[in-house]
Motif scaffolding. Structure first.
Motif, mmCIF file in Angstrom:
data_model
loop_
_atom_site.group_PDB
_atom_site.id
_atom_site.type_symbol
_atom_site.label_atom_id
_atom_site.label_comp_id
_atom_site.label_asym_id
_atom_site.label_seq_id
_atom_site.Cartn_x
_atom_site.Cartn_y
_atom_site.Cartn_z
ATOM 1 N N LEU A 22 32.004 78.554 20.195
ATOM 2 C CA LEU A 22 31.583 79.805 20.854
ATOM 3 C C LEU A 22 32.814 80.531 21.520
ATOM 4 C CD1 LEU A 22 29.117 81.356 21.683
ATOM 5 C CD2 LEU A 22 29.011 80.212 23.942
ATOM 6 N N LEU A 23 33.641 79.514 22.058
ATOM 7 C CA LEU A 23 34.992 80.101 22.739
ATOM 8 C C LEU A 23 35.893 80.634 21.488
ATOM 9 C CD1 LEU A 23 35.491 77.170 25.413
ATOM 10 C CD2 LEU A 23 34.726 79.618 25.656
ATOM 11 N N LEU A 24 36.079 79.722 20.578
ATOM 12 C CA LEU A 24 36.835 80.462 19.700
ATOM 13 C C LEU A 24 36.407 81.514 18.618
ATOM 14 C CD1 LEU A 24 37.964 76.757 17.964
ATOM 15 C CD2 LEU A 24 39.229 78.321 19.273
ATOM 16 N N ASN A 25 35.113 81.833 18.918
ATOM 17 C CA ASN A 25 34.654 82.941 18.186
ATOM 18 C C ASN A 25 34.689 84.402 19.015
ATOM 19 O OD1 ASN A 25 32.746 84.026 15.934
ATOM 20 N ND2 ASN A 25 31.370 84.594 17.795
ATOM 21 N N GLN A 26 35.274 84.173 20.189
ATOM 22 C CA GLN A 26 35.708 85.276 20.954
ATOM 23 C C GLN A 26 37.120 85.662 20.418
ATOM 24 O OE1 GLN A 26 33.402 86.446 23.275
ATOM 25 N NE2 GLN A 26 32.450 84.444 22.504
ATOM 26 N N LYS A 27 37.466 87.254 20.873
ATOM 27 C CA LYS A 27 38.814 87.658 20.268
ATOM 28 C C LYS A 27 39.736 87.585 21.762
ATOM 29 C CE LYS A 27 36.748 91.327 17.523
ATOM 30 N NZ LYS A 27 36.533 92.722 17.372
ATOM 31 N N PHE A 28 40.810 86.786 21.088
ATOM 32 C CA PHE A 28 41.999 86.547 22.178
ATOM 33 C C PHE A 28 42.989 86.344 21.212
ATOM 34 C CE2 PHE A 28 39.663 82.247 21.476
ATOM 35 C CZ PHE A 28 40.694 81.596 21.017
ATOM 36 N N THR A 81 21.634 84.215 20.569
ATOM 37 C CA THR A 81 22.919 83.401 19.782
ATOM 38 C C THR A 81 22.284 82.223 19.710
ATOM 39 O OG1 THR A 81 24.417 84.523 21.243
ATOM 40 C CG2 THR A 81 24.973 82.446 20.257
ATOM 41 N N PHE A 82 21.362 81.437 20.524
ATOM 42 C CA PHE A 82 20.973 80.196 20.386
ATOM 43 C C PHE A 82 19.767 80.045 19.281
ATOM 44 C CE2 PHE A 82 18.277 76.487 21.393
ATOM 45 C CZ PHE A 82 19.215 75.563 21.459
ATOM 46 N N PRO A 83 18.852 81.182 19.298
ATOM 47 C CA PRO A 83 18.054 80.902 18.217
ATOM 48 C C PRO A 83 18.506 81.054 16.821
ATOM 49 C CG PRO A 83 17.053 82.318 20.052
ATOM 50 C CD PRO A 83 18.508 81.835 20.255
ATOM 51 N N GLY A 84 19.381 82.020 16.788
ATOM 52 C CA GLY A 84 20.200 82.128 15.446
ATOM 53 C C GLY A 84 20.930 81.023 14.836
ATOM 54 N N MET A 85 21.492 80.150 15.986
ATOM 55 C CA MET A 85 22.213 79.158 15.582
ATOM 56 C C MET A 85 21.361 77.733 15.390
ATOM 57 S SD MET A 85 25.304 80.243 15.158
ATOM 58 C CE MET A 85 25.976 78.566 15.055
ATOM 59 N N LEU A 86 20.094 77.886 15.471
ATOM 60 C CA LEU A 86 19.243 76.732 15.151
ATOM 61 C C LEU A 86 19.332 76.075 13.843
ATOM 62 C CD1 LEU A 86 15.914 77.392 17.174
ATOM 63 C CD2 LEU A 86 17.799 75.860 17.742
ATOM 64 N N PHE A 106 29.698 76.002 12.763
ATOM 65 C CA PHE A 106 29.297 76.941 13.861
ATOM 66 C C PHE A 106 29.977 78.335 13.891
ATOM 67 C CE2 PHE A 106 27.697 72.914 16.432
ATOM 68 C CZ PHE A 106 26.422 73.282 16.290
ATOM 69 N N LEU A 107 31.159 78.315 13.606
ATOM 70 C CA LEU A 107 31.996 79.533 13.501
ATOM 71 C C LEU A 107 31.367 80.482 12.421
ATOM 72 C CD1 LEU A 107 35.673 78.561 14.153
ATOM 73 C CD2 LEU A 107 34.231 79.902 15.561
ATOM 74 N N ALA A 108 31.217 79.926 11.109
ATOM 75 C CA ALA A 108 30.407 80.547 9.972
ATOM 76 C C ALA A 108 28.975 80.910 10.485
ATOM 77 C CB ALA A 108 30.214 79.546 8.973
ATOM 78 N N GLY A 109 28.171 80.126 11.190
ATOM 79 C CA GLY A 109 26.886 80.517 11.754
ATOM 80 C C GLY A 109 26.881 81.774 12.743
ATOM 81 N N PHE A 110 27.856 81.769 13.398
ATOM 82 C CA PHE A 110 27.986 83.106 14.499
ATOM 83 C C PHE A 110 28.293 84.213 13.769
ATOM 84 C CE2 PHE A 110 29.643 79.788 17.776
ATOM 85 C CZ PHE A 110 28.329 80.085 18.468
ATOM 86 N N GLN A 111 29.041 84.286 12.432
ATOM 87 C CA GLN A 111 29.388 85.245 11.778
ATOM 88 C C GLN A 111 28.005 86.148 11.062
ATOM 89 O OE1 GLN A 111 32.137 86.495 12.151
ATOM 90 N NE2 GLN A 111 32.431 84.337 13.257
ATOM 91 N N THR A 112 26.922 85.244 10.901
ATOM 92 C CA THR A 112 25.768 85.580 10.413
ATOM 93 C C THR A 112 25.019 86.592 11.047
ATOM 94 O OG1 THR A 112 24.426 83.558 10.973
ATOM 95 C CG2 THR A 112 25.558 83.643 8.997
ATOM 96 N N ILE A 113 25.042 86.578 12.639
ATOM 97 C CA ILE A 113 24.423 87.222 13.735
ATOM 98 C C ILE A 113 25.047 88.516 13.887
ATOM 99 C CG2 ILE A 113 23.394 87.290 15.950
ATOM 100 C CD1 ILE A 113 23.803 84.296 16.078
ATOM 101 N N SER A 114 24.297 89.409 13.507
ATOM 102 C CA SER A 114 24.763 90.929 13.348
ATOM 103 C C SER A 114 25.380 91.364 14.864
ATOM 104 C CB SER A 114 23.645 91.964 12.868
ATOM 105 O OG SER A 114 24.160 93.299 13.003
ATOM 106 N N ARG A 115 26.418 92.041 14.775
ATOM 107 C CA ARG A 115 26.820 92.524 16.109
ATOM 108 C C ARG A 115 26.162 93.725 16.799
ATOM 109 N NH1 ARG A 115 29.928 88.918 18.489
ATOM 110 N NH2 ARG A 115 31.266 88.227 16.980
ATOM 111 N N SER A 116 25.218 94.392 15.856
ATOM 112 C CA SER A 116 24.570 95.613 16.184
ATOM 113 C C SER A 116 23.338 94.993 17.147
ATOM 114 C CB SER A 116 23.897 96.332 15.102
ATOM 115 O OG SER A 116 23.115 95.194 14.231
ATOM 116 N N ILE A 117 22.683 93.561 16.772
ATOM 117 C CA ILE A 117 21.978 93.345 17.788
ATOM 118 C C ILE A 117 22.325 92.982 19.141
ATOM 119 C CG2 ILE A 117 20.190 91.209 18.009
ATOM 120 C CD1 ILE A 117 20.205 90.540 15.201
#
Length: 298
Positions: free
Chosen positions: A106-112, A220-225, A190-201
């Motif tokens: 979740l932290l590595l999915n942020q932009k930094f 986030t959590f329901p989409g990652m189940l 998990f990083l690949a899973g985060f990419q499946t959740i649309s940013r528009s949501i």
């Protein structure tokens, strides 16, 4: 008039014609699976119901039925205890690995700045922590946690838990390095899973006034189940086959012991396999129930 049998044969011929090329490409894998996996597994199951003893360059088989299983569960005082202790320990380590890898991803999915480098660093243990390398690292003390002795953590844990539970907790704490080393693949999934959740949501829910905490639990959590379930299955298989597994060591020792042999060792291995299979079934079942209402799994 064409009979029902002729229609069925014609349908089978049509299927074979349509899928013949696919089955042809699958043939090498099917032959390899049957010879190198299905046959050895079936043979080990047969061995578990026999007393197997070496005899002049071959093996002598004596059918004993369930005697190996009865002996393992009733007469053998060491194996059931080691088996129960391992499962108790793994049931504590697996959630820790999932929680750690989830929040790190979740932290590595942020932009930094340097995000790619940090992702590579967390994945590096996967490349180094292979069987023999991991054994050598732990033999050199790389997996030890000095602060446990420095701050006398064992005495503190014993004050609040029973003796057996305290021993399990200390085993888990002493293997904190394993939790880090065995989290690389889970972080990647998990990083690949985060990419499946649309940013528009996230943008839509932010416009509606939802806080980051609410967006985490609602989006986030329901989409990652499904990915949590996938990582749970992977972690179970990975940990129950890791090099320091005491159950596998007992099975190996009994395999070459003249008083037990292949039959008794096969019975131990099959009980171990069935317990893992039950744990995997429970994990998949819980994941299916959690995602069924959302239509993620069909």
């Amino acid at each position: 008039m064409v009979s029902k049998t002729e229609r069925r044969l014609g349908y089978i011929k049509l299927l074979l014609k349509d899928y013949a090329i696919g089955y042809l490409f699958m043939l090498p894998w099917l032959v390899g699976f049957a010879w190198f996996v299905a046959f050895p597994v079936g043979w080990s199951l047969y061995n578990s119901f026999n007393k197997v003893t070496p005899s002049s360059g071959s093996f002598k088989y004596e059918w004993v039925g369930l005697d190996n299983y009865k002996r393992m569960l009733v007469t053998d005082n060491a194996y059931p205890i080691v088996l129960f202790s391992l499962f108790q320990e793994m049931l504590m380590i697996i959630p820790l690995i999932l929680i750690f890898s989830f929040f790190v991803s979740l932290l590595l999915n942020q932009k930094f700045p340097g995000r790619g480098l940090m992702r590579a660093i967390f994945f590096l243990p996967v490349l180094f922590a292979t069987g023999q390398v991991l054994l050598e690292l732990f033999a050199q003390g790389a997996g030890e946690m000095p602060f446990l002795e420095q701050y006398n953590v064992a005495a503190i844990v014993k004050q609040y838990f029973s003796e057996r539970t305290a021993a399990t907790v200390m085993n888990v704490l002493s293997r904190a390095v394993i939790i880090l080393w065995y989290s690389g693949v889970q972080i990647l999934i998990f990083l690949a899973g985060f990419q499946t959740i649309s940013r528009s949501i996230y943008e839509a829910i932010r416009v509606d006034g939802a806080s980051p905490w609410e967006s985490f639990w609602k989006i986030t959590f329901p989409g990652m189940l499904p990915f949590i379930g996938l990582n749970a299955v992977f972690t179970i298989v990975d940990l129950f086959t890791f090099p320091f597994n005491p159950v596998l060591q007992i099975v190996k020792n009994n395999m070459f012991s003249p008083t037990t042999g292949y039959g008794y060792a096969s019975a131990q291995a099959w009980l171990y396999f069935l317990l893992i299979l039950i744990l995997l079934g429970v994990t998949v079942g819980l994941t299916y129930r959690a995602t069924k209402g959302r239509g993620e799994l069909r």
